[in-house]
Design a protein around this motif. Structure first.
Motif, PDB file in Angstrom:
ATOM      1  N   PHE A 127      55.383  16.470 -35.454  1.00 31.61           N
ATOM      2  CA  PHE A 127      54.547  16.307 -34.265  1.00 31.61           C
ATOM      3  C   PHE A 127      54.677  14.942 -33.599  1.00 31.61           C
ATOM      4  O   PHE A 127      54.580  14.840 -32.373  1.00 31.61           O
ATOM      5  N   ASN A 128      54.920  13.876 -34.373  1.00 34.58           N
ATOM      6  CA  ASN A 128      55.059  12.561 -33.733  1.00 34.58           C
ATOM      7  C   ASN A 128      56.297  12.465 -32.854  1.00 34.58           C
ATOM      8  O   ASN A 128      56.321  11.705 -31.893  1.00 34.58           O
ATOM      9  N   HIS A 129      57.338  13.197 -33.198  1.00 38.03           N
ATOM     10  CA  HIS A 129      58.507  13.230 -32.328  1.00 38.03           C
ATOM     11  C   HIS A 129      58.165  13.897 -30.996  1.00 38.03           C
ATOM     12  O   HIS A 129      58.524  13.404 -29.924  1.00 38.03           O
ATOM     13  N   GLU A 130      57.470  15.004 -31.078  1.00 32.99           N
ATOM     14  CA  GLU A 130      57.135  15.738 -29.855  1.00 32.99           C
ATOM     15  C   GLU A 130      56.200  14.933 -28.959  1.00 32.99           C
ATOM     16  O   GLU A 130      56.396  14.864 -27.735  1.00 32.99           O
ATOM     17  N   THR A 131      55.190  14.291 -29.525  1.00 34.21           N
ATOM     18  CA  THR A 131      54.251  13.527 -28.706  1.00 34.21           C
ATOM     19  C   THR A 131      54.890  12.261 -28.156  1.00 34.21           C
ATOM     20  O   THR A 131      54.576  11.821 -27.045  1.00 34.21           O
ATOM     21  N   THR A 132      55.806  11.656 -28.912  1.00 30.98           N
ATOM     22  CA  THR A 132      56.538  10.491 -28.402  1.00 30.98           C
ATOM     23  C   THR A 132      57.275  10.846 -27.120  1.00 30.98           C
ATOM     24  O   THR A 132      57.194  10.132 -26.109  1.00 30.98           O
ATOM     25  N   LEU A 133      57.988  11.948 -27.145  1.00 30.73           N
ATOM     26  CA  LEU A 133      58.748  12.371 -25.969  1.00 30.73           C
ATOM     27  C   LEU A 133      57.820  12.705 -24.816  1.00 30.73           C
ATOM     28  O   LEU A 133      58.104  12.375 -23.650  1.00 30.73           O
ATOM     29  N   ALA A 134      56.694  13.348 -25.106  1.00 32.33           N
ATOM     30  CA  ALA A 134      55.738  13.695 -24.049  1.00 32.33           C
ATOM     31  C   ALA A 134      55.207  12.454 -23.361  1.00 32.33           C
ATOM     32  O   ALA A 134      55.062  12.414 -22.129  1.00 32.33           O
ATOM     33  N   MET A 135      54.897  11.408 -24.127  1.00 28.05           N
ATOM     34  CA  MET A 135      54.394  10.161 -23.542  1.00 28.05           C
ATOM     35  C   MET A 135      55.423   9.496 -22.643  1.00 28.05           C
ATOM     36  O   MET A 135      55.079   8.791 -21.701  1.00 28.05           O
ATOM     37  N   MET A 136      56.702   9.712 -22.961  1.00 29.07           N
ATOM     38  CA  MET A 136      57.781   9.105 -22.198  1.00 29.07           C
ATOM     39  C   MET A 136      58.145   9.901 -20.955  1.00 29.07           C
ATOM     40  O   MET A 136      58.990   9.473 -20.165  1.00 29.07           O
ATOM     41  N   GLY A 137      57.532  11.068 -20.785  1.00 31.17           N
ATOM     42  CA  GLY A 137      57.896  11.915 -19.663  1.00 31.17           C
ATOM     43  C   GLY A 137      59.201  12.650 -19.889  1.00 31.17           C
ATOM     44  O   GLY A 137      59.807  13.163 -18.945  1.00 31.17           O
ATOM     45  N   VAL A 138      59.648  12.698 -21.146  1.00 29.19           N
ATOM     46  CA  VAL A 138      60.850  13.444 -21.507  1.00 29.19           C
ATOM     47  C   VAL A 138      60.444  14.860 -21.884  1.00 29.19           C
ATOM     48  O   VAL A 138      59.524  15.076 -22.673  1.00 29.19           O
ATOM     49  N   LYS A 139      61.125  15.830 -21.325  1.00 25.85           N
ATOM     50  CA  LYS A 139      60.822  17.223 -21.623  1.00 25.85           C
ATOM     51  C   LYS A 139      61.386  17.610 -22.990  1.00 25.85           C
ATOM     52  O   LYS A 139      62.338  17.010 -23.474  1.00 25.85           O
ATOM     53  N   THR A 140      60.775  18.612 -23.602  1.00 26.32           N
ATOM     54  CA  THR A 140      61.256  19.112 -24.882  1.00 26.32           C
ATOM     55  C   THR A 140      61.567  20.598 -24.763  1.00 26.32           C
ATOM     56  O   THR A 140      60.894  21.336 -24.052  1.00 26.32           O
ATOM     57  N   ALA A 141      62.603  21.000 -25.454  1.00 26.67           N
ATOM     58  CA  ALA A 141      62.935  22.414 -25.612  1.00 26.67           C
ATOM     59  C   ALA A 141      63.089  22.673 -27.098  1.00 26.67           C
ATOM     60  O   ALA A 141      63.441  21.752 -27.867  1.00 26.67           O
ATOM     61  N   PHE A 142      62.828  23.894 -27.516  1.00 28.88           N
ATOM     62  CA  PHE A 142      62.753  24.174 -28.944  1.00 28.88           C
ATOM     63  C   PHE A 142      63.634  25.350 -29.339  1.00 28.88           C
ATOM     64  O   PHE A 142      63.761  26.321 -28.599  1.00 28.88           O
ATOM     65  N   VAL A 143      64.217  25.229 -30.527  1.00 23.09           N
ATOM     66  CA  VAL A 143      64.956  26.323 -31.150  1.00 23.09           C
ATOM     67  C   VAL A 143      64.196  26.712 -32.410  1.00 23.09           C
ATOM     68  O   VAL A 143      63.999  25.887 -33.304  1.00 23.09           O
ATOM     69  N   ALA A 144      63.751  27.942 -32.461  1.00 25.13           N
ATOM     70  CA  ALA A 144      62.950  28.399 -33.599  1.00 25.13           C
ATOM     71  C   ALA A 144      63.817  28.531 -34.843  1.00 25.13           C
ATOM     72  O   ALA A 144      64.946  29.023 -34.792  1.00 25.13           O
ATOM     73  N   CYS A 145      63.261  28.084 -35.968  1.00 26.13           N
ATOM     74  CA  CYS A 145      63.926  28.210 -37.265  1.00 26.13           C
ATOM     75  C   CYS A 145      63.119  29.194 -38.109  1.00 26.13           C
ATOM     76  O   CYS A 145      61.928  28.991 -38.338  1.00 26.13           O
ATOM     77  N   ALA A 146      63.762  30.246 -38.566  1.00 27.61           N
ATOM     78  CA  ALA A 146      63.061  31.332 -39.242  1.00 27.61           C
ATOM     79  C   ALA A 146      62.967  31.103 -40.742  1.00 27.61           C
ATOM     80  O   ALA A 146      63.879  30.539 -41.360  1.00 27.61           O
ATOM     81  N   ALA A 147      61.872  31.578 -41.318  1.00 31.66           N
ATOM     82  CA  ALA A 147      61.672  31.449 -42.759  1.00 31.66           C
ATOM     83  C   ALA A 147      62.776  32.158 -43.527  1.00 31.66           C
ATOM     84  O   ALA A 147      63.249  31.670 -44.557  1.00 31.66           O
ATOM     85  N   GLU A 148      63.212  33.321 -43.037  1.00 30.21           N
ATOM     86  CA  GLU A 148      64.246  34.075 -43.744  1.00 30.21           C
ATOM     87  C   GLU A 148      65.604  33.368 -43.748  1.00 30.21           C
ATOM     88  O   GLU A 148      66.492  33.720 -44.516  1.00 30.21           O
ATOM     89  N   ASN A 149      65.748  32.354 -42.897  1.00 31.05           N
ATOM     90  CA  ASN A 149      66.963  31.538 -42.888  1.00 31.05           C
ATOM     91  C   ASN A 149      66.702  30.163 -43.498  1.00 31.05           C
ATOM     92  O   ASN A 149      67.431  29.211 -43.240  1.00 31.05           O
ATOM     93  N   GLY A 150      65.641  30.076 -44.299  1.00 31.72           N
ATOM     94  CA  GLY A 150      65.314  28.819 -44.951  1.00 31.72           C
ATOM     95  C   GLY A 150      64.881  27.730 -43.989  1.00 31.72           C
ATOM     96  O   GLY A 150      64.975  26.547 -44.304  1.00 31.72           O
ATOM     97  N   PHE A 151      64.404  28.104 -42.800  1.00 28.86           N
ATOM     98  CA  PHE A 151      64.003  27.177 -41.739  1.00 28.86           C
ATOM     99  C   PHE A 151      65.153  26.275 -41.303  1.00 28.86           C
ATOM    100  O   PHE A 151      64.932  25.150 -40.848  1.00 28.86           O
ATOM    101  N   LEU A 152      66.365  26.785 -41.415  1.00 26.09           N
ATOM    102  CA  LEU A 152      67.536  26.072 -40.912  1.00 26.09           C
ATOM    103  C   LEU A 152      67.875  26.592 -39.521  1.00 26.09           C
ATOM    104  O   LEU A 152      67.715  27.785 -39.251  1.00 26.09           O
ATOM    105  N   PRO A 153      68.368  25.745 -38.635  1.00 20.27           N
ATOM    106  CA  PRO A 153      68.687  26.204 -37.280  1.00 20.27           C
ATOM    107  C   PRO A 153      69.952  27.040 -37.250  1.00 20.27           C
ATOM    108  O   PRO A 153      70.877  26.848 -38.049  1.00 20.27           O
ATOM    109  N   ASP A 154      69.972  27.969 -36.327  1.00 17.00           N
ATOM    110  CA  ASP A 154      71.126  28.838 -36.120  1.00 17.00           C
ATOM    111  C   ASP A 154      72.021  28.228 -35.044  1.00 17.00           C
ATOM    112  O   ASP A 154      71.552  27.881 -33.958  1.00 17.00           O
ATOM    113  N   LEU A 155      73.317  28.099 -35.330  1.00 16.40           N
ATOM    114  CA  LEU A 155      74.234  27.438 -34.400  1.00 16.40           C
ATOM    115  C   LEU A 155      74.311  28.147 -33.056  1.00 16.40           C
ATOM    116  O   LEU A 155      74.398  27.503 -32.010  1.00 16.40           O
ATOM    117  N   VAL A 156      74.273  29.460 -33.074  1.00 19.08           N
ATOM    118  CA  VAL A 156      74.351  30.212 -31.817  1.00 19.08           C
ATOM    119  C   VAL A 156      73.142  29.909 -30.946  1.00 19.08           C
ATOM    120  O   VAL A 156      73.265  29.679 -29.731  1.00 19.08           O
TER     121      VAL A 156
END
Length: 390
Positions: A127-156
């Motif tokens: 959460f501190n990463h997300e709020t830091t960017l928000a304070m700076m006026g930097v937008k955030t986009a998110f890639v969901a990490c699924a429990a069934e994939n061990g919460f690792l991001p999918d390259l695609v």
């Protein structure tokens, strides 16, 4: 009354104090309070570390301003240490010392992104990463990490999310909040994707010293040709040396990035705490065996939590590693904050609601198990077994 900065005013209050407030309402009926909230070392600093801190804090040599990039001795010692950890060749010019790893992220983010740009993050996110960017006026986009994939991001999914306005991808490994450890092969694939797309990879490695196996490099990115043009790595001395109150972190990056970061640091703080820098520079080689013992102790605590969770029917351990476990609570349709508040007030277990790490995490709680010793973790089983929402 004049207006506040809307980028700050719209943010929620810091989450950890609210969780502590729930714990203060606990009546003690189930036994001592079990604190699994904020990620702090659950054992004291070494006596030699305290001695060094006392000596440096009482020395007039460190009462004035120091080099913006950090004390030369610490930069050199840490560069040598990081070179051994990663099996790479790193020099002092690749190191910038900061006041904690949160500040390291602020510096890294400001170096590569500005208002209107986007930084890509994985969800769950710290959460501190997300709020830091928000304070700076930097937008955030998110890639969901699924429990069934061990919460690792999918390259695609990552590649699809890298739109023209994305300037950087921010990752945490070992992960906060899930504990997931990104395999070296995945990190290399992500690095190559970032390089191909012309964006920065900001890799927060705060919990690097608590990998389950010693002696294995977390990744080989510093050995790849041209790494300096893509990678900015972040680190914290707080957990390894049990000195979070002294606020000391480090950035490893190309020398050109370090030059840019120095401009930011000069305005944020001028220099990181000098006495702590001198103490850690001396302690880094001296306390290697002690830090390895602590890594093993954290492993024992992780094993204790795994054992507890295996004995529970409805509570599920969906990820664990380094300092954290991401636990799925059994109360479908109930918000994680409500579950966490009642756990604190009625069962004496303080933890962080999953919703603080993203809207899609309502079914989860973060347990910072490194805070508690093995016997304390063992007491979780009875409390969770007998816990029901009122």
């Amino acid at each position: 009354m004049p207006a506040f900065n809307p980028l700050v005013e719209k943010l929620s209050p810091p989450p950890v104090p609210s969780v502590f407030a729930w714990g203060r309402a606990y009546d003690g009926s189930k036994g001592p309070l079990i604190d699994l909230s904020q990620a702090v070392p659950g054992y004291p600093a070494h006596s030699e570390m305290l001695k060094l801190l006392g000596e440096t804090a009482s020395s007039t040599a460190f009462t004035g301003y120091g080099p913006i990039e950090g004390e030369a001795e610490l930069r050199s010692v840490y560069a040598e240490h990081a070179s051994r950890v990663y099996g790479a060749s790193l020099g002092s010019d690749n190191i910038h010392i900061t006041s904690g790893c949160n500040q390291a992220f602020v510096c890294a983010a400001m170096t590569v992104a500005g208002p209107g740009n986007t930084v890509l993050m994985t969800e769950p996110f710290y959460f501190n990463h997300e709020t830091t960017l928000a304070m700076m006026g930097v937008k955030t986009a998110f890639v969901a990490c699924a429990a069934e994939n061990g919460f690792l991001p999918d390259l695609v999914s990552l590649e699809a999310a890298i739109t023209p306005d994305v300037r950087a991808l921010a990752l945490v490994s070992p992960n906060n909040p899930t504990g997931a450890i990104y395999p070296p092969s995945l990190l290399e694939a992500i690095f190559r994707l970032c390089r191909e797309k012309g964006i920065w990879l900001i890799l927060d490695e705060t919990y690097r010293d608590f990998m389950p196996v010693a002696g294995h490099a977390p990744h080989n990115l510093f050995s790849l040709a041209g790494w300096e043009e893509t990678l900015i790595s972040l680190y914290s001395f707080s957990k390894s040396f049990c000195i979070p109150g002294h606020r000391l972190g480090a950035i490893t990056a190309g020398s050109s990035a370090v030059e840019q970061i120095a401009k930011i640091m000069d305005n944020l703080q001028i220099c990181a705490p000098r006495a702590a820098q001198a103490a850690v520079a001396a302690a880094l080689p001296l306390l290697a065996d002690w830090r390895e013992e602590n890594r093993q102790e954290i492993g024992r605590r992780a094993d204790a939590l795994r054992s507890v969770m295996r004995g529970l029917t409805d509570w599920k351990l969906d990820a664990i590693g380094a300092y954290f476990a991401f636990v799925r609570h059994p109360f479908a349709g109930v918000g994680s904050a409500q579950v966490a508040e009642q756990l604190a007030r009625r069962a004496g277990i303080i933890c962080i609601p999953g919703a603080y790490f993203g809207d899609g995490q309502q079914n989860y709680l973060r347990f910072a198990f490194a805070n508690a010793d093995v016997p304390t973790i063992g007491r979780l089983k009875e409390r969770l077994q007998n816990f029901f929402l009122s």
